[in-house]
Design an enzyme around this catalytic site. Sequence first.
Site, PDB file in Angstrom:
ATOM      1  N   SER A 236       9.082  -5.477   2.587  1.00 61.93           N
ATOM      2  CA  SER A 236       8.598  -7.185   1.759  1.00 61.93           C
ATOM      3  C   SER A 236       9.289  -8.075   2.832  1.00 61.93           C
ATOM      4  O   SER A 236      10.455  -8.339   2.438  1.00 61.93           O
ATOM      5  CB  SER A 236       8.001  -7.381   0.858  1.00 61.93           C
ATOM      6  OG  SER A 236       7.417  -5.502   0.405  1.00 61.93           O
TER       7      SER A 236
HETATM    8  N1  SAH Z   1       8.955  -1.970  -2.488  1.00 68.65           N
HETATM    9  C1  SAH Z   1       9.505  -2.259  -0.294  1.00 68.65           C
HETATM   10  C2  SAH Z   1       8.286  -2.322  -0.088  1.00 68.65           C
HETATM   11  C3  SAH Z   1       8.240  -0.967   0.914  1.00 68.65           C
HETATM   12  S1  SAH Z   1       6.096  -1.014   1.823  1.00 68.65           S
HETATM   13  C4  SAH Z   1      11.192  -2.285   0.026  1.00 68.65           C
HETATM   14  O1  SAH Z   1      11.552  -3.633  -0.725  1.00 68.65           O
HETATM   15  O2  SAH Z   1      11.276  -1.907   1.137  1.00 68.65           O
HETATM   16  C5  SAH Z   1       5.558  -0.106   0.815  1.00 68.65           C
HETATM   17  C6  SAH Z   1       5.951   1.735   0.557  1.00 68.65           C
HETATM   18  O3  SAH Z   1       5.259   2.222  -0.188  1.00 68.65           O
HETATM   19  C7  SAH Z   1       6.452   2.411   1.978  1.00 68.65           C
HETATM   20  O4  SAH Z   1       7.772   3.064   1.748  1.00 68.65           O
HETATM   21  C8  SAH Z   1       5.958   3.228   2.037  1.00 68.65           C
HETATM   22  O5  SAH Z   1       5.694   4.141   2.311  1.00 68.65           O
HETATM   23  C9  SAH Z   1       5.514   3.495   0.307  1.00 68.65           C
HETATM   24  N2  SAH Z   1       3.808   3.992  -0.527  1.00 68.65           N
HETATM   25  C10 SAH Z   1       2.798   4.053  -0.160  1.00 68.65           C
HETATM   26  N3  SAH Z   1       2.131   4.588  -0.612  1.00 68.65           N
HETATM   27  C11 SAH Z   1       2.346   5.974  -1.480  1.00 68.65           C
HETATM   28  C12 SAH Z   1       2.326   5.915  -2.700  1.00 68.65           C
HETATM   29  N4  SAH Z   1       1.269   6.366  -3.109  1.00 68.65           N
HETATM   30  N5  SAH Z   1       3.173   6.607  -3.783  1.00 68.65           N
HETATM   31  C13 SAH Z   1       4.442   5.942  -3.598  1.00 68.65           C
HETATM   32  N6  SAH Z   1       4.558   5.394  -2.152  1.00 68.65           N
HETATM   33  C14 SAH Z   1       4.224   4.964  -1.691  1.00 68.65           C
END
Ligand code: SAH
Length: 213
Positions: A64
Amino acid sequence: MLNSPKHQGLRNILAKTLQEKGIVDVKVLDAIRQVPRHLFLDSSFESHAYLNKAFPIGADQTISHPYTVAFQTELLQLKKGDKILEIGTGSGYQTAILLALGVQVYTIERQLELFKKAQLFFKKAGYRPKQHLFGDGYIGLETEAPFDGIVVTAGAPFVPKPLLEQLKIGGNLVIPVGGKEQEMTRYTRLSERKFERKTYGSFRFVPLLENKN
Ligand code: SAH
């Protein structure tokens, strides 16, 4: 290279930018100054790591924007020692920001590739979430509930009920809700049955994946 003066200088500038964009919590700004974001990205993006930008982290996902991470963290209104659940570990950057604030972090990732990558990285870099799990964030983490705060870092088409149920009274759920664009939403649990809902403008996250095997 964890804390070279060059990187530190860039992080100081980033914290200042975020402050100008409206982040007021000094502890959150301190955490932004501390966490080496360049280590969470592919090295080809290193020179951009401290700009307020999102980047690909593999498996069609993104780390993000620093502003978004800071904003969601601020909305959690954390105290040291709080027990926090993060849905969507991704690169682990948000996890590291939470750890820098002295809270206990439980974090869940749905995609095996990213889960494994973050697991190796946490080990190597010395980040110690209480639990880092491969699983489905829609169901939260019943066995460790209740939480002082829950943060969802992917766009949720609806608010998963288990996440509301797993909040302590007084706790906050911070979740972007919607389709292509999401409304940043905070639910504060006022009592067993009562929640206060507030919204904080529109954001664009990758989707919170449903029914993934
Ligand atoms: N907090 C992260 C943001 C990553 S983007 C950072 O700082 O890099 C969102 C993330 O949510 C992705 O890695 C994606 O694979 C994960 N995600 C998507 N659906 C999900 C679910 N149902 N349960 C857990 N994680 C999920």
